[in-house]
Design a protein around this motif. Structure first.
Motif, PDB file in Angstrom:
ATOM      1  N   THR A   1       5.195   9.440 -15.362  1.00 20.07           N
ATOM      2  CA  THR A   1       4.304   9.455 -16.521  1.00 20.07           C
ATOM      3  C   THR A   1       2.878   9.700 -16.017  1.00 20.07           C
ATOM      4  O   THR A   1       2.590   9.504 -14.829  1.00 20.07           O
ATOM      5  CB  THR A   1       4.336   8.093 -17.250  1.00 20.07           C
ATOM      6  OG1 THR A   1       3.824   7.105 -16.355  1.00 20.07           O
ATOM      7  CG2 THR A   1       5.740   7.718 -17.675  1.00 20.07           C
ATOM      8  N   PRO A   2       1.935  10.091 -16.921  1.00 23.81           N
ATOM      9  CA  PRO A   2       0.547  10.326 -16.477  1.00 23.81           C
ATOM     10  C   PRO A   2      -0.047   9.132 -15.728  1.00 23.81           C
ATOM     11  O   PRO A   2      -0.752   9.301 -14.725  1.00 23.81           O
ATOM     12  CB  PRO A   2      -0.197  10.591 -17.789  1.00 23.81           C
ATOM     13  CG  PRO A   2       0.845  11.167 -18.692  1.00 23.81           C
ATOM     14  CD  PRO A   2       2.127  10.471 -18.326  1.00 23.81           C
ATOM     15  N   GLN A   3       0.256   7.909 -16.198  1.00 25.18           N
ATOM     16  CA  GLN A   3      -0.287   6.713 -15.545  1.00 25.18           C
ATOM     17  C   GLN A   3       0.283   6.568 -14.131  1.00 25.18           C
ATOM     18  O   GLN A   3      -0.435   6.279 -13.174  1.00 25.18           O
ATOM     19  CB  GLN A   3       0.045   5.468 -16.389  1.00 25.18           C
ATOM     20  CG  GLN A   3      -0.521   4.162 -15.859  1.00 25.18           C
ATOM     21  CD  GLN A   3      -2.026   4.205 -15.595  1.00 25.18           C
ATOM     22  OE1 GLN A   3      -2.781   4.785 -16.367  1.00 25.18           O
ATOM     23  NE2 GLN A   3      -2.464   3.636 -14.497  1.00 25.18           N
ATOM     24  N   GLU A   4       1.591   6.815 -13.983  1.00 25.07           N
ATOM     25  CA  GLU A   4       2.234   6.714 -12.661  1.00 25.07           C
ATOM     26  C   GLU A   4       1.701   7.791 -11.715  1.00 25.07           C
ATOM     27  O   GLU A   4       1.590   7.560 -10.507  1.00 25.07           O
ATOM     28  CB  GLU A   4       3.754   6.835 -12.803  1.00 25.07           C
ATOM     29  CG  GLU A   4       4.402   5.606 -13.413  1.00 25.07           C
ATOM     30  CD  GLU A   4       5.878   5.805 -13.765  1.00 25.07           C
ATOM     31  OE1 GLU A   4       6.613   4.810 -13.773  1.00 25.07           O
ATOM     32  OE2 GLU A   4       6.291   6.950 -14.047  1.00 25.07           O
TER      33      GLU A   4
ATOM     34  N   ALA B   1       3.671  12.715 -29.324  1.00 23.94           N
ATOM     35  CA  ALA B   1       2.915  12.236 -28.160  1.00 23.94           C
ATOM     36  C   ALA B   1       3.070  10.732 -28.062  1.00 23.94           C
ATOM     37  O   ALA B   1       3.029  10.036 -29.079  1.00 23.94           O
ATOM     38  CB  ALA B   1       1.438  12.596 -28.325  1.00 23.94           C
ATOM     39  N   GLY B   2       3.259  10.248 -26.852  1.00 23.62           N
ATOM     40  CA  GLY B   2       3.376   8.801 -26.663  1.00 23.62           C
ATOM     41  C   GLY B   2       3.624   8.487 -25.209  1.00 23.62           C
ATOM     42  O   GLY B   2       4.073   9.340 -24.445  1.00 23.62           O
ATOM     43  N   VAL B   3       3.302   7.258 -24.823  1.00 22.93           N
ATOM     44  CA  VAL B   3       3.604   6.797 -23.469  1.00 22.93           C
ATOM     45  C   VAL B   3       5.118   6.616 -23.389  1.00 22.93           C
ATOM     46  O   VAL B   3       5.749   6.187 -24.359  1.00 22.93           O
ATOM     47  CB  VAL B   3       2.863   5.475 -23.172  1.00 22.93           C
ATOM     48  CG1 VAL B   3       3.226   4.936 -21.797  1.00 22.93           C
ATOM     49  CG2 VAL B   3       1.351   5.682 -23.273  1.00 22.93           C
ATOM     50  N   ASP B   4       5.700   6.949 -22.245  1.00 23.19           N
ATOM     51  CA  ASP B   4       7.155   6.820 -22.057  1.00 23.19           C
ATOM     52  C   ASP B   4       7.607   5.412 -22.429  1.00 23.19           C
ATOM     53  O   ASP B   4       6.936   4.429 -22.125  1.00 23.19           O
ATOM     54  CB  ASP B   4       7.481   7.103 -20.576  1.00 23.19           C
ATOM     55  CG  ASP B   4       8.973   7.245 -20.346  1.00 23.19           C
ATOM     56  OD1 ASP B   4       9.719   7.338 -21.335  1.00 23.19           O
ATOM     57  OD2 ASP B   4       9.382   7.285 -19.174  1.00 23.19           O
TER      58      ASP B   4
ATOM     59  N   LEU C   1       0.147  15.800 -22.050  1.00 23.67           N
ATOM     60  CA  LEU C   1      -0.740  15.914 -23.214  1.00 23.67           C
ATOM     61  C   LEU C   1      -1.236  17.339 -23.429  1.00 23.67           C
ATOM     62  O   LEU C   1      -1.363  17.788 -24.561  1.00 23.67           O
ATOM     63  CB  LEU C   1      -1.938  14.968 -23.054  1.00 23.67           C
ATOM     64  CG  LEU C   1      -1.719  13.536 -23.549  1.00 23.67           C
ATOM     65  CD1 LEU C   1      -3.031  12.788 -23.583  1.00 23.67           C
ATOM     66  CD2 LEU C   1      -1.087  13.513 -24.927  1.00 23.67           C
ATOM     67  N   ASP C   2      -1.516  18.056 -22.326  1.00 24.95           N
ATOM     68  CA  ASP C   2      -2.017  19.422 -22.524  1.00 24.95           C
ATOM     69  C   ASP C   2      -0.931  20.307 -23.145  1.00 24.95           C
ATOM     70  O   ASP C   2      -1.223  21.210 -23.924  1.00 24.95           O
ATOM     71  CB  ASP C   2      -2.604  20.029 -21.244  1.00 24.95           C
ATOM     72  CG  ASP C   2      -1.704  19.872 -20.032  1.00 24.95           C
ATOM     73  OD1 ASP C   2      -0.619  19.283 -20.187  1.00 24.95           O
ATOM     74  OD2 ASP C   2      -2.084  20.334 -18.938  1.00 24.95           O
TER      75      ASP C   2
END
Length: 509
Positions: free
Chosen positions: A172-175, A289-292, A461-462
């Motif tokens: 994920t983007p955070q990871e 769109a959403g966090v996993d 997100l892009d």
């Protein structure tokens, strides 16, 4: 200049294909060196040669200036080379520590000293900022944590040179942010890193130099400070690449998918999709769109019949398909590009040709009275392979042997060819290079322009901003808002994805 790794004029052949043709790679101590190329360019093959999984036909390898013969991974480990594979090599039922020490167990007399091992794992994990619980079971931890276990495995064996194969493909983007921090820590501790990737943003952010390979040949090595994403993209694919998706404004018509008050519970009876309502019209792409972990997977499985709906309805063209059999659902006009192409998209040990008819093999002309017509199957496969630019030695090649991008193109070809009214695309470009991403986005937009409804679920997100006509933000199993991509920003989406909108309206979080 002394290099920690030198791969000089490496040639690696497989039956009917030259995977690496006279490639040279030189890595300096203390650098993050990117190995950039399209899916199937030969990056992983080259690193598997360095790690001893393959033997080259020609060329030589030097470690710290000394010529070496790496005939298996144990020799690579002894030389201080560790590899973090794209598809993790972990035993699900073992703990973190048991996986890390496997094959290299500390002994106390004749038995394994697990307490000592856990202590060592904890020390290494704290030193490199990896923060992993040594006693956790692999099956209970996230993908990002599993990757940290793979990194710890190499560090436990004393690796000085770490190879990362597409390390952000499943994160994920955070990871990804956390991984980039870990890479920087490893370099500060004196390690050297080879990063196999095709994500240009990450190369620009974290790498020192980049070696580009195209169709098995070395194109050259450049300093990251002297280049830019556009130049790297054209070096990689051999032509100009567009980073923005060209599309005319959508002209949506009637509703194709209608979801009302959907509730889907997991195995512990916790609602993962919670009173969710959403509609998608013919001729539009709706991005989720959403966090996993906010109900995306359960939502897709509920629509496609792979998971039981507890309450609420799913309708296609006004026909109620809630809890119908998966085959019946696909026959009502749904195409599904699954988020895990290996688990749910392909039978890896079947030929590409047979994978192309997995949804239609039981119909004419592919079968009659239960007997398969292989000529018709392979004729159809050849047509789709050409139309969707699936690069494979032949239609009888096993799906497992294709690169990720070509596996994805095969799935998209199969699903689009069925001409569904609703196409569900879940993580359609995960782990793919810019050329393949451009191709897939254009195919999704083409479906939309042909009057189809497209549901796009992505953590990029892009991608959501670029391709969608409307963006539905999911948080804790609910759609919290629907926004126009032209009138929002990544920051605003990020806040919505964290649930801020709901809290602002005074609802409980």
């Amino acid at each position: 200049m002394e290099y920690v790794i030198e791969m000089l004029n490496i040639r690696k052949e497989f039956p009917g294909i030259v995977a690496n043709d006279n490639i040279t790679l030189q890595v300096k101590k203390g650098e993050i060196h990117a190995l950039l190329g399209e899916n199937g360019a030969g990056k992983s093959t080259l690193m598997n040669v360095l790690f001893g999984l393959y033997q080259p036909e020609k060329g030589e390898i030097r470690v710290k200036g000394k010529k070496v013969d790496i005939t298996n991974p144990n020799i690579a480990n002894d030389l201080g080379i560790g590899m973090v594979h794209q598809h993790f090599m972990l035993v699900d039922t073992f703990t973190v520590t048991e996986n890390i020490i496997l094959g290299n167990e500390p002994k106390k007399g004749t038995s394994i000293n697990l307490k000592e091992a856990e202590k060592q794992v904890k020390e290494i994990s704290e030193k490199y900022g990896l923060k992993v619980d040594p006693t956790a079971k692999i099956s209970d931890i996230s993908v990002g944590m599993q990757q940290r276990v793979e990194i710890l495995k190499t560090l436990y064996r004393g690796a000085e040179i770490l190879i990362f194969d597409e390390p952000t493909a499943v994160l994920t983007p955070q990871e990804i942010k956390e991984l980039i921090q870990i890479l920087k820590t490893l370099i500060n501790e004196g390690k050297s890193i080879i990063l196999i990737t095709h994500k240009l943003k990450e190369i620009m952010e974290v790498c020192d130099r980049v070696t580009v390979i195209r169709k098995g040949e070395g194109i050259g090595t450049v300093n990251v400070v002297d280049t830019n994403p556009n130049e790297l993209a054209s070096l990689m694919v051999g032509r100009e690449v567009s980073f923005t998706t060209e599309k005319i404004p959508a002209s949506p018509k009637e509703d194709v998918l209608t979801i009302e008050n959907l509730v889907v519970k997991d195995n512990r009876q916790v609602p993962m999709v919670n009173s969710l309502s959403l509609s998608i019209r013919a001729g539009e792409i709706v991005g989720v769109a959403g966090v996993d972990g906010n109900g995306q997977t359960e939502l897709i499985e509920a629509i496609t019949g792979l998971r039981k709906v507890n309450s609420g309805t799913v309708k296609i063209n006004n026909k109620n398909i809630t809890n119908m059999h998966p085959r019946k659902i696909t026959e009502t006009g749904i195409g599904h590009i699954p988020q895990d192409r290996h688990k749910h998209g392909l039978v890896l040990d079947f030929p590409v040709g047979e994978n192309m008819v997995l949804q239609t093999y039981y119909r004419q002309p592919f079968s009659k009275r239960g007997v398969l017509n292989f000529k018709a199957i392979y004729d159809k496969a050849s047509q789709l392979i050409t139309e969707f630019d699936v690069r494979t030695p032949s239609s009888t090649t096993l799906a497992r042997a294709l690169s990720g991008g070509n596996q994805q193109k095969a799935i998209i070809g199969r699903e689009v060819d069925r001409n569904p009214d609703l196409l569900i695309a879940a993580q359609p470009t995960r782990g793919l290079d810019v050329g393949a991403i451009e191709f897939i986005h254009s195919r999704l937009i083409e479906q939309r322009d042909n009057g189809k409804a497209v549901l796009l679920i992505s953590f990029e997100l892009d991608e959501i901003m670029n391709v969608s006509d409307r963006i539905a933000v999911i948080y804790e199993g609910k759609i919290v808002d629907i926004v126009d991509p032209k009138e929002t920003t990544e920051q605003e989406l990020g806040l919505l994805m964290a649930g801020s909108k709901r809290q602002k309206e005074g609802e409980p979080s």
